[in-house]
Design a protein around this motif. Structure first.
Motif, PDB file in Angstrom:
ATOM      1  N   ASP A 219      -7.020  41.098 -11.418  1.00 56.74           N
ATOM      2  CA  ASP A 219      -6.877  41.894 -12.638  1.00 56.74           C
ATOM      3  C   ASP A 219      -6.697  43.360 -12.247  1.00 56.74           C
ATOM      4  N   GLU A 220      -5.565  43.905 -12.654  1.00 60.25           N
ATOM      5  CA  GLU A 220      -5.262  45.291 -12.291  1.00 60.25           C
ATOM      6  C   GLU A 220      -6.157  46.278 -13.020  1.00 60.25           C
ATOM      7  N   PHE A 221      -6.690  45.927 -14.186  1.00 60.55           N
ATOM      8  CA  PHE A 221      -7.465  46.852 -14.993  1.00 60.55           C
ATOM      9  C   PHE A 221      -8.972  46.580 -14.922  1.00 60.55           C
ATOM     10  N   LYS A 222      -9.393  45.790 -13.966  1.00 58.08           N
ATOM     11  CA  LYS A 222     -10.827  45.584 -13.738  1.00 58.08           C
ATOM     12  C   LYS A 222     -11.283  46.454 -12.564  1.00 58.08           C
ATOM     13  N   ALA A 223     -12.607  46.503 -12.365  1.00 61.10           N
ATOM     14  CA  ALA A 223     -13.153  47.313 -11.271  1.00 61.10           C
ATOM     15  C   ALA A 223     -12.890  46.677  -9.909  1.00 61.10           C
ATOM     16  N   PHE A 224     -12.417  45.467  -9.850  1.00 60.05           N
ATOM     17  CA  PHE A 224     -12.127  44.782  -8.592  1.00 60.05           C
ATOM     18  C   PHE A 224     -10.631  44.443  -8.533  1.00 60.05           C
ATOM     19  N   ASP A 225     -10.157  44.249  -7.346  1.00 58.93           N
ATOM     20  CA  ASP A 225      -8.772  43.819  -7.164  1.00 58.93           C
ATOM     21  C   ASP A 225      -8.659  42.290  -7.218  1.00 58.93           C
ATOM     22  N   MET A 226      -9.623  41.617  -6.636  1.00 63.91           N
ATOM     23  CA  MET A 226      -9.619  40.145  -6.623  1.00 63.91           C
ATOM     24  C   MET A 226     -11.051  39.645  -6.555  1.00 63.91           C
ATOM     25  N   ARG A 227     -11.285  38.540  -7.237  1.00 62.95           N
ATOM     26  CA  ARG A 227     -12.616  37.912  -7.227  1.00 62.95           C
ATOM     27  C   ARG A 227     -12.450  36.451  -6.801  1.00 62.95           C
ATOM     28  N   LEU A 228     -13.297  36.031  -5.854  1.00 65.65           N
ATOM     29  CA  LEU A 228     -13.299  34.659  -5.358  1.00 65.65           C
ATOM     30  C   LEU A 228     -14.592  33.998  -5.788  1.00 65.65           C
ATOM     31  N   VAL A 229     -14.474  32.831  -6.416  1.00 60.20           N
ATOM     32  CA  VAL A 229     -15.642  32.076  -6.877  1.00 60.20           C
ATOM     33  C   VAL A 229     -15.552  30.662  -6.310  1.00 60.20           C
TER      34      VAL A 229
END
Length: 349
Positions: A219-229
């Motif tokens: 997500d470009e508009f979140k505080a992270f670039d990528m999240r892995l779950v």
């Protein structure tokens, strides 16, 4: 008088002449009419000695006469030939002719289908069914467009695809989605995610199964670039019919954000509920909820709620109304909720 005296020779010669003359006279007076005729051609008169000489066969059966004359044992009776047995008629199945006005029903032979491509030729090791055996596939692609011009200009694009493979021992599902929205001030939304789930139904009880899940979110508009779950656990179906399928799941795993102020791996649990119900032959809805609480209270929790309503059309097309809410208790100075809603056209293949 000696044996060879002239007198004896004359006497013997004269006696021989008399015997020859008498014999020739008897031969001249004898009847030879029957000589050369068959037994049945003889006259009914008295038979002469001559005839008896030439026809020794009495008026009896020829075989018995020969037997008595030659003194041979009777011929053995030959066994009567048995009547030829007719070959067993081959059993022929009576084929029922289709009645007039009714089409002949074709009997489909059971054939082993081998995945989406129906079969896997030798050497196609790159196909998943080559390694994991027979399976059925359900795939779909979705597209949603939204635009506006006039006082304000904006356009929205949503594309995605779903893959589901049901094998004898495993069930694999994957969901890919991308959303992009732009307006007068530029890009306002740009996110994508890839989710996959692998299930192993247990043989002990068909309602239980093990699962493993992996989610990748950008997500470009979140505080992270990528999240892995990544997480895994056990799931249970408390209610399942032909029209309704309800699944509960519980497990644990971890999440990690890249390009975020929140560093490191966060251990967390996972709780989920998924309900699918077929309203009519062409209408269905689905509600899905996932909850990810961190093991440490200060690290917060996350949740994802997804609801959709689908109407089947013709030629494998469907119309889908969907809404998804993603909540994060630790947004790092961003909004906690992100709500996405769309009207999509789905093509199943």
């Amino acid at each position: 008088m000696g044996w060879f005296s002239p007198r004896s020779i004359l006497v013997k010669s004269f006696a021989a002449l008399l015997a020859l003359a008498s014999h020739s006279y008897a031969a001249e007076n004898a009847s030879y009419d029957g000589i050369g005729l068959s037994y049945f051609e003889q006259t009914n008169g008295e038979k002469t000695d001559t005839e008896f000489v030439h026809y020794l066969m009495p008026e009896d059966d020829v075989q018995s006469s020969l037997t008595s004359v030659l003194e041979l044992p009777p011929l053995p009776e030959l066994p009567k030939p048995k009547p030829e047995e007719e070959p067993a008629a081959e059993k022929t199945e009576e084929v029922e002719k289709p009645k007039e006005g009714k089409k002949e029903e074709k009997v489909e032979e059971e054939e082993d289908t081998y995945g989406y491509f129906e079969y896997v030729p030798y050497g196609h090791y790159y196909h998943v069914d080559y390694w994991f055996g027979e399976a059925t596939w359900k795939n779909s692609a979705e597209l949603g467009l939204n635009g506006q011009t006039g006082n304000t200009e904006s356009n929205s694009l949503r594309v995605g695809a779903k893959i589901r493979r049901e094998g004898k021992r495993t069930i694999f599902s994957s969901d890919i989605r991308h959303l992009r929205t732009s307006g007068e001030n530029g890009l306002t939304q740009n996110n994508a995610y890839v989710k996959h789930k692998l299930e192993w139904p247990l043989k002990i009880y068909e309602r239980w199964s093990l699962f493993e899940k992996t989610d990748i979110e950008y997500d470009e508009f979140k505080a992270f670039d990528m999240r892995l779950v990544f997480n895994g656990g056990v799931s249970y179906k408390p209610y399942k019919t032909e029209a309704t399928d309800w699944t509960l799941s519980v497990g644990s795993g971890f999440s990690q954000e890249y390009g975020s102020p929140q560093k490191g791996v966060i251990p967390e649990a996972t709780l989920g509920s998924e309900l699918t119900h077929q309203l009519t032959e062409k209408q269905s809805f689905q509600i899905k909820f996932e909850f990810f609480p961190a093991f440490e209270a200060d690290q917060g929790y996350r949740s994802v709620t997804d609801a959709s309503y689908t109407i089947a059309l013709d030629h494998g097309l469907s119309l889908k109304l969907s809404a998804e809410d993603r909540y994060d208790s630790t947004p790092n100075n961003r909004k906690r909720n992100d709500l996405d809603y769309a009207c999509l056209l789905i093509w199943q293949f």
